[in-house]
Design a protein around this motif. Structure first.
Motif, PDB file in Angstrom:
ATOM      1  N   LEU A   1     -42.311 -17.429  -8.037  1.00 55.61           N
ATOM      2  CA  LEU A   1     -42.379 -16.160  -8.756  1.00 55.61           C
ATOM      3  C   LEU A   1     -41.076 -15.385  -8.577  1.00 55.61           C
ATOM      4  N   TYR A   2     -40.689 -14.661  -9.623  1.00 56.75           N
ATOM      5  CA  TYR A   2     -39.467 -13.855  -9.566  1.00 56.75           C
ATOM      6  C   TYR A   2     -39.802 -12.424  -9.974  1.00 56.75           C
ATOM      7  N   PHE A   3     -39.213 -11.462  -9.260  1.00 58.19           N
ATOM      8  CA  PHE A   3     -39.478 -10.064  -9.576  1.00 58.19           C
ATOM      9  C   PHE A   3     -38.174  -9.282  -9.766  1.00 58.19           C
ATOM     10  N   ALA A   4     -38.310  -8.171 -10.486  1.00 61.61           N
ATOM     11  CA  ALA A   4     -37.219  -7.204 -10.714  1.00 61.61           C
ATOM     12  C   ALA A   4     -35.986  -7.902 -11.306  1.00 61.61           C
TER      13      ALA A   4
ATOM     14  N   ARG B   1     -36.036 -11.725 -11.685  1.00 56.59           N
ATOM     15  CA  ARG B   1     -36.794 -12.167 -12.867  1.00 56.59           C
ATOM     16  C   ARG B   1     -35.934 -12.052 -14.135  1.00 56.59           C
TER      17      ARG B   1
ATOM     18  N   ALA C   1     -40.912 -14.220  -0.071  1.00 49.77           N
ATOM     19  CA  ALA C   1     -42.265 -14.192   0.483  1.00 49.77           C
ATOM     20  C   ALA C   1     -42.887 -15.566   0.281  1.00 49.77           C
TER      21      ALA C   1
ATOM     22  N   GLN D   1     -47.336 -14.894  -0.162  1.00 44.72           N
ATOM     23  CA  GLN D   1     -47.475 -13.433  -0.198  1.00 44.72           C
ATOM     24  C   GLN D   1     -47.218 -12.745   1.131  1.00 44.72           C
ATOM     25  N   LYS D   2     -46.459 -13.428   2.011  1.00 48.06           N
ATOM     26  CA  LYS D   2     -46.024 -12.792   3.263  1.00 48.06           C
ATOM     27  C   LYS D   2     -44.512 -12.881   3.352  1.00 48.06           C
ATOM     28  N   LEU D   3     -43.858 -11.756   3.700  1.00 49.44           N
ATOM     29  CA  LEU D   3     -42.409 -11.764   3.854  1.00 49.44           C
ATOM     30  C   LEU D   3     -42.011 -12.853   4.833  1.00 49.44           C
TER      31      LEU D   3
ATOM     32  N   GLU E   1     -47.171 -20.709  -2.815  1.00 48.08           N
ATOM     33  CA  GLU E   1     -46.537 -19.687  -3.644  1.00 48.08           C
ATOM     34  C   GLU E   1     -45.285 -19.132  -2.961  1.00 48.08           C
TER      35      GLU E   1
ATOM     36  N   ALA F   1     -42.083 -16.443  -3.561  1.00 46.51           N
ATOM     37  CA  ALA F   1     -41.632 -15.350  -4.430  1.00 46.51           C
ATOM     38  C   ALA F   1     -40.265 -14.865  -3.994  1.00 46.51           C
TER      39      ALA F   1
ATOM     40  N   PHE G   1     -37.334 -11.852  -4.610  1.00 45.93           N
ATOM     41  CA  PHE G   1     -37.165 -10.502  -5.157  1.00 45.93           C
ATOM     42  C   PHE G   1     -36.101  -9.740  -4.377  1.00 45.93           C
TER      43      PHE G   1
ATOM     44  N   PRO H   1     -34.620  -6.328  -2.236  1.00 50.27           N
ATOM     45  CA  PRO H   1     -35.264  -5.452  -1.253  1.00 50.27           C
ATOM     46  C   PRO H   1     -36.176  -4.457  -1.976  1.00 50.27           C
ATOM     47  N   MET H   2     -37.319  -4.195  -1.371  1.00 50.95           N
ATOM     48  CA  MET H   2     -38.354  -3.403  -2.039  1.00 50.95           C
ATOM     49  C   MET H   2     -38.001  -1.921  -2.065  1.00 50.95           C
TER      50      MET H   2
ATOM     51  N   GLY I   1     -40.452   0.854  -2.689  1.00 54.05           N
ATOM     52  CA  GLY I   1     -41.730   1.532  -2.918  1.00 54.05           C
ATOM     53  C   GLY I   1     -41.652   2.998  -2.523  1.00 54.05           C
TER      54      GLY I   1
END
Lengths: 82, 146
Positions: free
Chosen positions: A5-8, A11, A55, A58-60, A72, A74, A76, A78-79, A81
């Motif tokens: 998976l790729y984010f931000a 992606r 990750a 789903q864990k860093l 999985e 992923a 991405f 640095p977050m 939030g």
């Protein structure tokens, strides 16, 4: 098979949110090398690992972590939030 | 303990009242609300992307740690994703505890960890282009005090 998976901006640079891959990569670093060798857009997205996080299930995690048993992965930036 | 990761807006006042009414025996409730700011006056929207599977579990783990470490009576986190307008409420945190120091500290801890450990990414859509918000070194450094 592993879901990647790729984010931000990762992606956006790679041009897709997720893909399923057959890979024999032993570690995250191996997987990155495999993807980067595939196409320029991957090499570009993975050119500066300091600006990337990973990750596993789903864990860093860290780039030298083994991929055995992982379903999985992923990538991405640095977050940001909050 | 309640966690909501949602696209729709929330009413911070109503949430805080409901949270406060639901805690028993707490002498202190602290809350924080994060708002989309527009420092330059050119922001059209803030787009927040997240990692659906991981968001819930990462924030729950952070909340569990806060509950234990400060012996909280209760904790609340609401975090939005999607396109938000300037002035919109992005997220809120509330903590309840017997004493105010624990409630303040736990709220700060939650905020520090949400900033750099919850899988959200912000993109600013401006009048002349869009840009991903970069993580700040000081946000990462803030974690070392805990």
């Amino acid at each position: 098979m592993v879901d990647v998976l790729y984010f931000a901006w990762v992606r956006e640079r790679i041009g897709l949110p997720r893909e399923t891959l057959a890979t024999n990569a032993a570690t995250v670093t191996d997987l990155i090398a495999e993807l980067s060798a595939r196409e320029e857009r991957y090499a570009l997205a993975f050119s500066d690992l300091k600006s990337l996080r990973v990750a596993l299930d789903q864990k860093l995690s860290s780039f030298d972590a083994p991929l055995s048993g992982v379903r999985e992965v992923a990538f991405f930036p640095p977050m940001t939030g909050g | 303990m309640r966690l909501s990761v949602q696209e729709q807006p929330f009413d911070a006042g109503a949430e805080l009242n409901a949270f406060t009414a639901g805690v028993s025996g707490a002498g202190a409730v602290v809350s924080f609300t994060g708002i989309v700011r527009d420092l330059s006056g050119t922001l059209r929207a803030m787009e927040i992307e997240h990692y659906p599977g991981m968001t819930q579990s990462a924030i729950s783990a952070i909340m569990d740690e806060a509950m234990t470490r400060w012996s909280l009576s209760d904790a609340l986190v609401i975090h939005r994703y999607g396109a938000l307008k300037p002035g919109a409420q992005i997220m809120m945190v509330a903590t309840a505890s017997a004493h105010r120091l624990a409630a303040f500290e736990a709220a700060e801890f939650l905020m520090d960890y949400l900033k750099s450990r919850a899988p959200f990414w912000k993109k600013e859509i401006g009048l002349d282009g869009a840009e991903w918000v970069a993580a700040k070194d000081e946000d990462e450094a803030a974690l070392t005090r805990w």
